[in-house]
Design a protein around this motif. Structure first.
Motif, PDB file in Angstrom:
ATOM      1  N   GLU A 111     -46.476   8.768  25.034  1.00  9.93           N
ATOM      2  CA  GLU A 111     -47.315   7.907  25.872  1.00  9.93           C
ATOM      3  C   GLU A 111     -48.595   7.504  25.145  1.00  9.93           C
ATOM      4  O   GLU A 111     -49.050   6.353  25.255  1.00  9.93           O
ATOM      5  N   ARG A 112     -49.169   8.443  24.411  1.00  5.98           N
ATOM      6  CA  ARG A 112     -50.381   8.119  23.636  1.00  5.98           C
ATOM      7  C   ARG A 112     -50.082   7.031  22.613  1.00  5.98           C
ATOM      8  O   ARG A 112     -50.851   6.070  22.467  1.00  5.98           O
ATOM      9  N   ARG A 113     -48.962   7.164  21.932  1.00  7.24           N
ATOM     10  CA  ARG A 113     -48.588   6.164  20.934  1.00  7.24           C
ATOM     11  C   ARG A 113     -48.259   4.820  21.596  1.00  7.24           C
ATOM     12  O   ARG A 113     -48.617   3.750  21.072  1.00  7.24           O
ATOM     13  N   ALA A 114     -47.587   4.874  22.732  1.00 12.51           N
ATOM     14  CA  ALA A 114     -47.225   3.644  23.429  1.00 12.51           C
ATOM     15  C   ALA A 114     -48.465   2.888  23.892  1.00 12.51           C
ATOM     16  O   ALA A 114     -48.505   1.655  23.842  1.00 12.51           O
TER      17      ALA A 114
ATOM     18  N   PHE B 245     -51.340   2.889  22.419  1.00 13.15           N
ATOM     19  CA  PHE B 245     -51.867   2.249  21.211  1.00 13.15           C
ATOM     20  C   PHE B 245     -51.061   1.000  20.873  1.00 13.15           C
ATOM     21  O   PHE B 245     -51.624  -0.075  20.604  1.00 13.15           O
ATOM     22  N   VAL B 246     -49.742   1.119  20.854  1.00 14.92           N
ATOM     23  CA  VAL B 246     -48.870   0.011  20.497  1.00 14.92           C
ATOM     24  C   VAL B 246     -49.116  -1.186  21.409  1.00 14.92           C
ATOM     25  O   VAL B 246     -49.254  -2.330  20.948  1.00 14.92           O
ATOM     26  N   ALA B 247     -49.196  -0.930  22.705  1.00 17.59           N
ATOM     27  CA  ALA B 247     -49.411  -2.018  23.654  1.00 17.59           C
ATOM     28  C   ALA B 247     -50.768  -2.682  23.443  1.00 17.59           C
ATOM     29  O   ALA B 247     -50.877  -3.917  23.464  1.00 17.59           O
ATOM     30  N   GLU B 248     -51.796  -1.874  23.241  1.00 19.26           N
ATOM     31  CA  GLU B 248     -53.136  -2.431  23.027  1.00 19.26           C
ATOM     32  C   GLU B 248     -53.205  -3.237  21.734  1.00 19.26           C
ATOM     33  O   GLU B 248     -53.960  -4.214  21.634  1.00 19.26           O
ATOM     34  N   ALA B 249     -52.400  -2.842  20.744  1.00 17.94           N
ATOM     35  CA  ALA B 249     -52.385  -3.540  19.455  1.00 17.94           C
ATOM     36  C   ALA B 249     -51.509  -4.787  19.477  1.00 17.94           C
ATOM     37  O   ALA B 249     -51.424  -5.501  18.471  1.00 17.94           O
ATOM     38  N   GLY B 250     -50.828  -5.039  20.609  1.00 21.52           N
ATOM     39  CA  GLY B 250     -50.087  -6.274  20.761  1.00 21.52           C
ATOM     40  C   GLY B 250     -48.595  -6.192  20.499  1.00 21.52           C
ATOM     41  O   GLY B 250     -47.936  -7.225  20.379  1.00 21.52           O
ATOM     42  N   ALA B 251     -48.041  -4.967  20.434  1.00 21.90           N
ATOM     43  CA  ALA B 251     -46.609  -4.805  20.192  1.00 21.90           C
ATOM     44  C   ALA B 251     -45.942  -4.157  21.395  1.00 21.90           C
ATOM     45  O   ALA B 251     -46.612  -3.772  22.360  1.00 21.90           O
ATOM     46  N   ASP B 252     -44.620  -4.008  21.327  1.00 19.29           N
ATOM     47  CA  ASP B 252     -43.917  -3.433  22.477  1.00 19.29           C
ATOM     48  C   ASP B 252     -42.764  -2.526  22.067  1.00 19.29           C
ATOM     49  O   ASP B 252     -41.834  -2.318  22.845  1.00 19.29           O
ATOM     50  N   LEU B 253     -42.822  -1.967  20.847  1.00 20.05           N
ATOM     51  CA  LEU B 253     -41.738  -1.116  20.378  1.00 20.05           C
ATOM     52  C   LEU B 253     -42.271   0.186  19.779  1.00 20.05           C
ATOM     53  O   LEU B 253     -43.175   0.172  18.939  1.00 20.05           O
ATOM     54  N   LEU B 254     -41.691   1.281  20.215  1.00 20.26           N
ATOM     55  CA  LEU B 254     -41.932   2.592  19.625  1.00 20.26           C
ATOM     56  C   LEU B 254     -40.601   3.069  19.061  1.00 20.26           C
ATOM     57  O   LEU B 254     -39.611   3.137  19.787  1.00 20.26           O
ATOM     58  N   VAL B 255     -40.584   3.368  17.772  1.00 18.36           N
ATOM     59  CA  VAL B 255     -39.355   3.763  17.091  1.00 18.36           C
ATOM     60  C   VAL B 255     -39.408   5.256  16.806  1.00 18.36           C
ATOM     61  O   VAL B 255     -40.438   5.784  16.382  1.00 18.36           O
TER      62      VAL B 255
ATOM     63  N   GLU C 121     -38.519   6.357  29.625  1.00 15.05           N
ATOM     64  CA  GLU C 121     -39.091   6.025  30.937  1.00 15.05           C
ATOM     65  C   GLU C 121     -40.607   6.058  30.893  1.00 15.05           C
ATOM     66  O   GLU C 121     -41.287   5.197  31.484  1.00 15.05           O
ATOM     67  N   ALA C 122     -41.171   7.032  30.171  1.00 12.01           N
ATOM     68  CA  ALA C 122     -42.630   7.166  30.107  1.00 12.01           C
ATOM     69  C   ALA C 122     -43.265   5.989  29.378  1.00 12.01           C
ATOM     70  O   ALA C 122     -44.273   5.430  29.836  1.00 12.01           O
ATOM     71  N   VAL C 123     -42.698   5.590  28.238  1.00 11.81           N
ATOM     72  CA  VAL C 123     -43.322   4.494  27.489  1.00 11.81           C
ATOM     73  C   VAL C 123     -43.080   3.150  28.156  1.00 11.81           C
ATOM     74  O   VAL C 123     -43.873   2.211  27.984  1.00 11.81           O
ATOM     75  N   ALA C 124     -42.014   3.048  28.941  1.00  6.55           N
ATOM     76  CA  ALA C 124     -41.746   1.793  29.658  1.00  6.55           C
ATOM     77  C   ALA C 124     -42.881   1.460  30.612  1.00  6.55           C
ATOM     78  O   ALA C 124     -43.151   0.288  30.887  1.00  6.55           O
ATOM     79  N   ARG C 125     -43.562   2.487  31.114  1.00  9.62           N
ATOM     80  CA  ARG C 125     -44.691   2.237  32.025  1.00  9.62           C
ATOM     81  C   ARG C 125     -45.867   1.596  31.297  1.00  9.62           C
ATOM     82  O   ARG C 125     -46.794   1.088  31.935  1.00  9.62           O
ATOM     83  N   HIS C 126     -45.845   1.612  29.963  1.00  6.40           N
ATOM     84  CA  HIS C 126     -46.859   0.924  29.156  1.00  6.40           C
ATOM     85  C   HIS C 126     -46.351  -0.434  28.659  1.00  6.40           C
ATOM     86  O   HIS C 126     -47.025  -1.092  27.869  1.00  6.40           O
TER      87      HIS C 126
END
Length: 311
Positions: A113-116, A118-128, A162-167
């Protein structure tokens, strides 16, 4: 549709690119001056014509970005002014919670969730992410990658997805050599056990080939769930059981090569990729290129030619 071309920051890790003599020297330089590290990486990307970036393990990780720029939004602005953007972030840190530790699920989810965020704030939508590594063949007790094992990994992936989808972020699993998501059979089993609404796939053409698999066949079977793919070439399958420890990644390197120099069927791969949800991004992965600008231009040319045949 014309895709954007991207790369993983590991492309820029070769000591020769920095005028240094070791991997440790590169890490030390980046730690001492993270702003200079990122400015050089971004400038090289802009020079190569590649506009998308995937973060990975240190020194090109989320922690390094935050030390350099203070926030994900500030990093996004630095990318924007150069015509660049973040594509994804790869959970590859050695200190990331272990998916095989049954008691670590809360920590795994919190870390993701912490990484997600960051990813969302930075303008992306993928966590690998990747599944845990196998154990060296012959080790006792052995690690059997069976249905019971994959069910446990599917449970973790569902919780994380499911957790990162909320971001507003999707979780995609990467097919890493010598991991428990390497062989074609591993991939098919894991994908069958996971919910397509929460778990996506990030196939790596090189790693699948290193395991003796057919990257194009994998891409065709799972096209509907491919959110991103790593375009990388292989000289041939790994023909021995590698010792799986902290040196295994370095020992995989001789089996990898630049696009068009190996065994991957690039026209077939491009055709399969064109039918995926991730078709808008072509991520050229060139682990530690001595001259990343030239290598990225060459890799992009191979990808463009293959995509042109599809069109």
């Amino acid at each position: 549709m014309t895709p954007r071309f991207a790369t993983d920051v590991i492309t820029f890790y070769h000591p020769a690119f920095w005028g240094l003599d070791s991997d440790d020297a590169v890490r030390d330089k980046a730690l001492a001056d993270p702003v200079a590290f990122w400015e050089r990486v971004m400038d090289a990307m802009a020079e190569s014509g590649v506009t998308g970036l995937e973060l990975t393990f240190a020194p090109g990780d989320i922690g390094s970005v935050l030390r350099a720029f203070g926030s994900a939004s500030a990093f996004r602005r630095e990318l924007d002014v150069r015509g660049l953007s973040l594509v994804s972030a790869f959970i590859a840190d050695s200190d990331a919670p272990d998916w095989q530790d049954a008691g670590s699920l809360p920590a795994i989810v919190a870390d993701a969730e912490r990484r997600a965020a960051f990813v969302a704030e930075a303008g992306a939508d993928l966590l690998v992410a990747g599944l845990p590594m196998r154990r060296t063949f012959g080790t006792r007790p052995p690690l059997f990658v069976d249905a019971a094992y994959m069910n446990r990994m599917a449970g973790v992936a569902h919780a994380v997805g499911e957790a990162v989808a909320r971001h507003g972020v999707r979780l995609a699993l990467h097919t890493e050599s010598n991991s428990t998501l390497w062989y074609e059979r591993d991939i098919d089993l894991f994908m069958a056990l996971t919910d397509p609404q929460y778990v996506w796939l990030c196939p790596d053409s090189c790693h699948i080939a290193l395991g003796g698999g057919d990257p194009v066949a994998v891409a065709r079977r799972h096209a509907a769930r491919i959110a991103l793919a790593h375009w990388k070439d292989a000289v041939g399958p790994i023909d021995t059981h590698l010792t799986i420890d902290e040196t295994v990644y370095a020992r995989q390197q001789p089996y990898m090569t630049e696009l068009g120099q190996g065994i991957v069927d690039w026209p077939g791969w491009a055709a399969a990729m064109s039918r995926t949800p991730g078709a808008d991004t072509v991520l050229i992965e060139l682990d530690m290129a001595p001259d990343p600008v030239t290598a990225l231009r060459a890799g992009t040319a191979v990808a463009r030619a293959s995509l042109g045949r599809v069109a």
